[in-house]
Scaffold this motif. Sequence first.
Motif, PDB file in Angstrom:
ATOM      1  N   PRO A 252       9.376   2.502  -1.226  1.00 27.57           N
ATOM      2  CA  PRO A 252       9.063   1.711  -0.036  1.00 27.57           C
ATOM      3  C   PRO A 252       7.582   1.354   0.020  1.00 27.57           C
ATOM      4  CG  PRO A 252       9.423   3.997   0.534  1.00 27.57           C
ATOM      5  CD  PRO A 252       9.819   3.859  -0.898  1.00 27.57           C
ATOM      6  N   THR A 253       7.304   0.112   0.372  1.00 27.48           N
ATOM      7  CA  THR A 253       5.939  -0.391   0.338  1.00 27.48           C
ATOM      8  C   THR A 253       4.975   0.459   1.140  1.00 27.48           C
ATOM      9  OG1 THR A 253       6.713  -2.660  -0.003  1.00 27.48           O
ATOM     10  CG2 THR A 253       4.482  -2.389   0.841  1.00 27.48           C
ATOM     11  N   LEU A 254       5.357   0.842   2.360  1.00 23.67           N
ATOM     12  CA  LEU A 254       4.441   1.608   3.186  1.00 23.67           C
ATOM     13  C   LEU A 254       4.080   2.934   2.516  1.00 23.67           C
ATOM     14  CD1 LEU A 254       5.802   1.010   6.800  1.00 23.67           C
ATOM     15  CD2 LEU A 254       4.148  -0.320   5.496  1.00 23.67           C
ATOM     16  N   GLY A 255       5.071   3.590   1.922  1.00 24.08           N
ATOM     17  CA  GLY A 255       4.815   4.841   1.229  1.00 24.08           C
ATOM     18  C   GLY A 255       3.987   4.650  -0.031  1.00 24.08           C
ATOM     19  N   VAL A 256       4.289   3.597  -0.777  1.00 29.36           N
ATOM     20  CA  VAL A 256       3.555   3.337  -2.021  1.00 29.36           C
ATOM     21  C   VAL A 256       2.092   3.024  -1.719  1.00 29.36           C
ATOM     22  CG1 VAL A 256       3.349   1.761  -3.976  1.00 29.36           C
ATOM     23  CG2 VAL A 256       5.593   2.638  -3.327  1.00 29.36           C
ATOM     24  N   LYS A 257       1.836   2.230  -0.704  1.00 25.33           N
ATOM     25  CA  LYS A 257       0.445   1.929  -0.335  1.00 25.33           C
ATOM     26  C   LYS A 257      -0.280   3.187   0.124  1.00 25.33           C
ATOM     27  CE  LYS A 257       0.742  -2.993   0.802  1.00 25.33           C
ATOM     28  NZ  LYS A 257       0.591  -4.022   1.864  1.00 25.33           N
ATOM     29  N   TYR A 258       0.422   4.031   0.849  1.00 20.86           N
ATOM     30  CA  TYR A 258      -0.175   5.290   1.303  1.00 20.86           C
ATOM     31  C   TYR A 258      -0.546   6.155   0.110  1.00 20.86           C
ATOM     32  CZ  TYR A 258      -0.789   9.468   4.215  1.00 20.86           C
ATOM     33  OH  TYR A 258      -1.297  10.573   4.847  1.00 20.86           O
ATOM     34  N   GLU A 259       0.349   6.233  -0.856  1.00 20.32           N
ATOM     35  CA  GLU A 259       0.083   7.016  -2.051  1.00 20.32           C
ATOM     36  C   GLU A 259      -1.107   6.474  -2.814  1.00 20.32           C
ATOM     37  OE1 GLU A 259       3.773   6.723  -4.052  1.00 20.32           O
ATOM     38  OE2 GLU A 259       4.861   7.754  -2.458  1.00 20.32           O
ATOM     39  N   ALA A 260      -1.155   5.151  -2.997  1.00 19.29           N
ATOM     40  CA  ALA A 260      -2.256   4.541  -3.742  1.00 19.29           C
ATOM     41  C   ALA A 260      -3.598   4.823  -3.079  1.00 19.29           C
ATOM     42  CB  ALA A 260      -2.028   3.043  -3.868  1.00 19.29           C
ATOM     43  N   ALA A 261      -3.596   4.913  -1.750  1.00 28.00           N
ATOM     44  CA  ALA A 261      -4.832   5.168  -1.015  1.00 28.00           C
ATOM     45  C   ALA A 261      -5.240   6.635  -1.052  1.00 28.00           C
ATOM     46  CB  ALA A 261      -4.675   4.721   0.439  1.00 28.00           C
ATOM     47  N   HIS A 262      -4.279   7.539  -1.259  1.00 30.04           N
ATOM     48  CA  HIS A 262      -4.569   8.966  -1.164  1.00 30.04           C
ATOM     49  C   HIS A 262      -4.506   9.704  -2.499  1.00 30.04           C
ATOM     50  CE1 HIS A 262      -3.722   8.008   3.051  1.00 30.04           C
ATOM     51  NE2 HIS A 262      -4.412   9.092   3.346  1.00 30.04           N
ATOM     52  N   LEU A 263      -3.942   9.107  -3.515  1.00 24.26           N
ATOM     53  CA  LEU A 263      -3.792   9.789  -4.792  1.00 24.26           C
ATOM     54  C   LEU A 263      -4.698   9.169  -5.840  1.00 24.26           C
ATOM     55  CD1 LEU A 263       0.083  10.135  -4.835  1.00 24.26           C
ATOM     56  CD2 LEU A 263      -1.569  11.965  -4.517  1.00 24.26           C
ATOM     57  N   PRO A 264      -5.709   9.900  -6.298  1.00 23.65           N
ATOM     58  CA  PRO A 264      -6.591   9.376  -7.344  1.00 23.65           C
ATOM     59  C   PRO A 264      -5.812   9.025  -8.606  1.00 23.65           C
ATOM     60  CG  PRO A 264      -7.521  11.338  -6.346  1.00 23.65           C
ATOM     61  CD  PRO A 264      -6.112  11.231  -5.833  1.00 23.65           C
ATOM     62  N   ASN A 265      -6.391   8.103  -9.372  1.00 25.59           N
ATOM     63  CA  ASN A 265      -5.832   7.706 -10.670  1.00 25.59           C
ATOM     64  C   ASN A 265      -4.478   7.019 -10.554  1.00 25.59           C
ATOM     65  OD1 ASN A 265      -8.081   8.953 -11.946  1.00 25.59           O
ATOM     66  ND2 ASN A 265      -7.045  10.933 -11.797  1.00 25.59           N
ATOM     67  N   THR A 266      -4.226   6.403  -9.408  1.00 29.80           N
ATOM     68  CA  THR A 266      -3.029   5.583  -9.240  1.00 29.80           C
ATOM     69  C   THR A 266      -3.441   4.208  -8.756  1.00 29.80           C
ATOM     70  OG1 THR A 266      -2.676   6.269  -6.942  1.00 29.80           O
ATOM     71  CG2 THR A 266      -1.589   7.583  -8.653  1.00 29.80           C
ATOM     72  N   LYS A 267      -2.534   3.247  -8.883  1.00 24.35           N
ATOM     73  CA  LYS A 267      -2.839   1.886  -8.448  1.00 24.35           C
ATOM     74  C   LYS A 267      -1.595   1.216  -7.888  1.00 24.35           C
ATOM     75  CE  LYS A 267      -2.475   0.352 -13.301  1.00 24.35           C
ATOM     76  NZ  LYS A 267      -3.211  -0.250 -14.449  1.00 24.35           N
ATOM     77  N   PHE A 268      -1.800   0.460  -6.828  1.00 20.48           N
ATOM     78  CA  PHE A 268      -0.721  -0.315  -6.227  1.00 20.48           C
ATOM     79  C   PHE A 268      -0.501  -1.547  -7.090  1.00 20.48           C
ATOM     80  CE2 PHE A 268       0.722  -3.642  -3.234  1.00 20.48           C
ATOM     81  CZ  PHE A 268       1.869  -3.030  -2.763  1.00 20.48           C
ATOM     82  N   LEU A 269       0.730  -1.734  -7.548  1.00 18.54           N
ATOM     83  CA  LEU A 269       1.023  -2.827  -8.472  1.00 18.54           C
ATOM     84  C   LEU A 269       1.604  -4.064  -7.799  1.00 18.54           C
ATOM     85  CD1 LEU A 269       2.626  -0.769 -11.401  1.00 18.54           C
ATOM     86  CD2 LEU A 269       0.233  -1.474 -11.136  1.00 18.54           C
ATOM     87  N   GLY A 270       2.073  -3.918  -6.572  1.00 20.44           N
ATOM     88  CA  GLY A 270       2.599  -5.078  -5.877  1.00 20.44           C
ATOM     89  C   GLY A 270       3.972  -4.845  -5.288  1.00 20.44           C
ATOM     90  N   GLU A 271       4.358  -5.767  -4.441  1.00 27.68           N
ATOM     91  CA  GLU A 271       5.637  -5.734  -3.724  1.00 27.68           C
ATOM     92  C   GLU A 271       6.472  -6.930  -4.163  1.00 27.68           C
ATOM     93  OE1 GLU A 271       6.304  -5.070   0.873  1.00 27.68           O
ATOM     94  OE2 GLU A 271       5.778  -7.169   0.505  1.00 27.68           O
ATOM     95  N   ILE A 272       7.767  -6.711  -4.381  1.00 26.16           N
ATOM     96  CA  ILE A 272       8.595  -7.829  -4.842  1.00 26.16           C
ATOM     97  C   ILE A 272       9.561  -8.338  -3.775  1.00 26.16           C
ATOM     98  CG2 ILE A 272       8.458  -7.173  -7.273  1.00 26.16           C
ATOM     99  CD1 ILE A 272      11.331  -6.061  -6.995  1.00 26.16           C
ATOM    100  N   SER A 273       9.735  -7.587  -2.690  1.00 21.98           N
ATOM    101  CA  SER A 273      10.637  -8.054  -1.643  1.00 21.98           C
ATOM    102  C   SER A 273      10.396  -7.231  -0.389  1.00 21.98           C
ATOM    103  CB  SER A 273      12.108  -7.929  -2.083  1.00 21.98           C
ATOM    104  OG  SER A 273      12.406  -6.615  -2.530  1.00 21.98           O
ATOM    105  N   THR A 274      10.935  -7.692   0.729  1.00 21.71           N
ATOM    106  CA  THR A 274      10.812  -6.959   1.988  1.00 21.71           C
ATOM    107  C   THR A 274      12.191  -6.801   2.617  1.00 21.71           C
ATOM    108  OG1 THR A 274      10.405  -8.979   3.252  1.00 21.71           O
ATOM    109  CG2 THR A 274       8.478  -7.790   2.423  1.00 21.71           C
ATOM    110  N   THR A 275      12.296  -5.820   3.491  1.00 23.14           N
ATOM    111  CA  THR A 275      13.568  -5.485   4.111  1.00 23.14           C
ATOM    112  C   THR A 275      13.349  -4.997   5.532  1.00 23.14           C
ATOM    113  OG1 THR A 275      14.351  -4.713   1.951  1.00 23.14           O
ATOM    114  CG2 THR A 275      15.678  -4.112   3.856  1.00 23.14           C
TER     115      THR A 275
END
Length: 329
Positions: A252-275
């Motif tokens: 889920p986008t909200l969770g993935v963005k949260y992870e990218a902001a809080h977990l070093p050495n990770t990167k947000f790659l993008g969203e392909i759809s919404t629900t």
Amino acid sequence: MTTERRFSRRIPYLAAATAGLILLAACGSSSDDSGSGAQDSGKGPAAPGAKAADSAAIPTQDVVSAIAADPALRAELPAKVRDGGKLILGTTRAPGTVGLPHGGEVNGTPVGLDVDLRNAVAKVLGIEWDVQYGTFPTVIPGVQNGRYDVGQDNFGVTEEREKVVDFATYLNDGQAFLGSRDTPVDTVKELTDLCGLTIATAPGSTFQQILTDGAGKCAALGRKPYKVQYFSDNATILLGLQNGKVDVSFGPTLGVKYEAAHLPNTKFLGEISTTAVGFVTAKDSPVAKALRDAVNKLITGGDYARIFAKWNLPGSGIATSEVNPKPSF
């Protein structure tokens, strides 16, 4: 986001940072999914060796207790609910914080965006939640068979789900990708950007559906197909991404963005759809309308925006809650 709940992923730092999210240790739409949801999206215990993070980093402001009950909206509930003052809510337990921003647990207390939203809805309706825990795949069947009055697990609105339950929407989530620092792509706009990579996601979620539906796209372009690994435990996905066994996580986008902001050495790659994501009720239950109207009361009164501001999620809310909107899937 489905957005499905919520789920997550990541190393050396893992022991330190999974720490970060694992007590900072889910959504599937969902959740589900979306995700979700979560989720969409099982939430499980922290993986061996993962540490807990500093819970002081989690927002704690009270955005719920001052919300007043609306007698007119309470009157929309069935008499037995009004008399008992409770609705049984089926969801999944989210230990630690790997499922944030949707849901987590600190010192035995549930925390997160979804927790604040459901508690705010309960305040408007003048009821309490009797929270009972299942697993992501069992919550919707539990609503169907009457075990739960309402289900919440970042369930994304889908055509198949609307055949068996009703939705009352409360947010929009999406389907997005997280990579490690070494993942050989920086942006994902379509599934063919992932050809040849190993993707981790949650079983029984909209994420699985999307990946299954797109499984032949790489071969059609003469490229090596992507591989998919399924895990119901967020911490396992995090570890797989961190130790290189997984190239990309899909959640889920909200969770993935949260992870990218809080977990070093990770990167947000993008969203392909919404629900659209919503509470689920039995088909034709009057509870769905009451939930919708309660969410809309929160929106018009400003409480909804305050909840999203607490979790630093601007632009992630909805303008109007609906019962059974047109599905994205």
